[in-house]
Design a protein around this motif. Structure first.
Motif, mmCIF file in Angstrom:
data_model
loop_
_atom_site.group_PDB
_atom_site.id
_atom_site.type_symbol
_atom_site.label_atom_id
_atom_site.label_comp_id
_atom_site.label_asym_id
_atom_site.label_seq_id
_atom_site.Cartn_x
_atom_site.Cartn_y
_atom_site.Cartn_z
ATOM 1 N N LEU A 12 0.824 -1.207 0.000
ATOM 2 C CA LEU A 12 0.000 0.000 0.000
ATOM 3 C C LEU A 12 0.858 1.257 0.000
ATOM 4 O O LEU A 12 0.520 2.249 -0.656
ATOM 5 C CB LEU A 12 -0.971 -0.016 1.185
ATOM 6 N N TYR A 13 1.978 1.228 0.714
ATOM 7 C CA TYR A 13 2.897 2.366 0.677
ATOM 8 C C TYR A 13 3.394 2.580 -0.748
ATOM 9 O O TYR A 13 3.393 3.702 -1.257
ATOM 10 C CB TYR A 13 4.074 2.165 1.633
ATOM 11 N N ASP A 14 3.796 1.498 -1.398
ATOM 12 C CA ASP A 14 4.281 1.588 -2.769
ATOM 13 C C ASP A 14 3.188 2.135 -3.692
ATOM 14 O O ASP A 14 3.452 2.934 -4.578
ATOM 15 C CB ASP A 14 4.744 0.215 -3.256
ATOM 16 N N HIS A 15 1.972 1.721 -3.456
ATOM 17 C CA HIS A 15 0.836 2.146 -4.279
ATOM 18 C C HIS A 15 0.501 3.626 -4.089
ATOM 19 O O HIS A 15 0.174 4.315 -5.051
ATOM 20 C CB HIS A 15 -0.377 1.269 -3.940
ATOM 21 N N LYS A 17 2.465 6.090 -2.252
ATOM 22 C CA LYS A 17 3.543 6.981 -1.818
ATOM 23 C C LYS A 17 3.658 8.259 -2.641
ATOM 24 O O LYS A 17 4.065 9.287 -2.130
ATOM 25 C CB LYS A 17 4.885 6.254 -1.803
ATOM 26 N N ASP A 18 3.285 8.212 -3.903
ATOM 27 C CA ASP A 18 3.442 9.384 -4.754
ATOM 28 C C ASP A 18 2.171 10.218 -4.892
ATOM 29 O O ASP A 18 2.160 11.189 -5.633
ATOM 30 C CB ASP A 18 3.922 8.960 -6.152
ATOM 31 N N GLY A 19 1.119 9.834 -4.203
ATOM 32 C CA GLY A 19 -0.096 10.625 -4.361
ATOM 33 C C GLY A 19 -1.132 10.385 -3.295
ATOM 34 O O GLY A 19 -2.197 10.992 -3.321
ATOM 35 N N LEU A 25 -7.620 9.452 1.794
ATOM 36 C CA LEU A 25 -7.729 8.056 2.219
ATOM 37 C C LEU A 25 -8.682 7.916 3.398
ATOM 38 O O LEU A 25 -9.436 6.947 3.488
ATOM 39 C CB LEU A 25 -6.348 7.505 2.561
ATOM 40 N N PHE A 26 -8.657 8.889 4.301
ATOM 41 C CA PHE A 26 -9.560 8.841 5.440
ATOM 42 C C PHE A 26 -11.015 8.959 4.986
ATOM 43 O O PHE A 26 -11.886 8.263 5.497
ATOM 44 C CB PHE A 26 -9.234 9.931 6.460
ATOM 45 N N LEU A 75 1.537 5.337 5.038
ATOM 46 C CA LEU A 75 1.985 6.672 4.638
ATOM 47 C C LEU A 75 2.507 7.485 5.812
ATOM 48 O O LEU A 75 3.250 8.449 5.626
ATOM 49 C CB LEU A 75 0.850 7.437 3.952
ATOM 50 N N ASN A 76 2.133 7.083 7.017
ATOM 51 C CA ASN A 76 2.588 7.787 8.216
ATOM 52 C C ASN A 76 3.704 7.044 8.949
ATOM 53 O O ASN A 76 4.060 7.406 10.067
ATOM 54 C CB ASN A 76 1.404 8.048 9.147
ATOM 55 N N GLY A 77 4.255 6.008 8.312
ATOM 56 C CA GLY A 77 5.389 5.296 8.883
ATOM 57 C C GLY A 77 5.058 4.514 10.141
ATOM 58 O O GLY A 77 5.936 4.304 10.981
ATOM 59 N N LEU A 78 3.808 4.081 10.274
ATOM 60 C CA LEU A 78 3.402 3.321 11.455
ATOM 61 C C LEU A 78 3.517 1.823 11.175
ATOM 62 O O LEU A 78 3.000 1.343 10.169
ATOM 63 C CB LEU A 78 1.957 3.653 11.828
#
Length: 114
Positions: A12-15, A17-19, A25-26, A75-78
């Motif tokens: 999901l990060y890879d998907h 990360k650029d947008g 998302l929320f 996306l928040n590095g959790l």
């Protein structure tokens, strides 16, 4: 095929990360939670269901909820794997559970090897 939380978060990060934007998302997460509630209302008979496959719909909506939750976390590095395990340890103590998640998984893995 089985996947881990870490693998799904990496995907999901890879998907995204650029947008991927947290707020977008929320909003999708909230939408999917609403759709999950709709299916649960139908399953409980509070709404008309017709000939729909409610079990399949529920699975799909819950998959969407997990998707957006883990995308926001990624996306928040959790590291949700570690967070879930630590949170469960605290809850297990607080609510006096005999076994916490980590212990349960270790027992399950040991039993599978036997």
């Amino acid at each position: 095929m089985n996947i881990t939380i870490e693998e799904l978060q990496a995907y999901l990060y890879d998907h995204y990360k650029d947008g991927g934007i947290d707020q977008s998302l929320f909003m999708k997460l909230v939408e999917e939670v609403g759709e999950t509630a709709e299916v649960l209302n139908k399953k409980a008979g509070r709404k008309s269901a017709g000939e729909e496959d409610l079990q399949a719909q529920l699975g799909n909506e819950l998959a969407d909820v997990i998707h957006y939750v883990l995308a926001i976390a990624a996306l928040n590095g959790l590291d949700m794997n570690d967070i879930i395990i630590e949170k469960d340890k605290k809850a297990s103590i607080k609510y006096h559970h005999e076994t916490n998640l980590e212990q349960f998984v270790m027992q399950l893995r040991k039993a599978k090897k036997a």
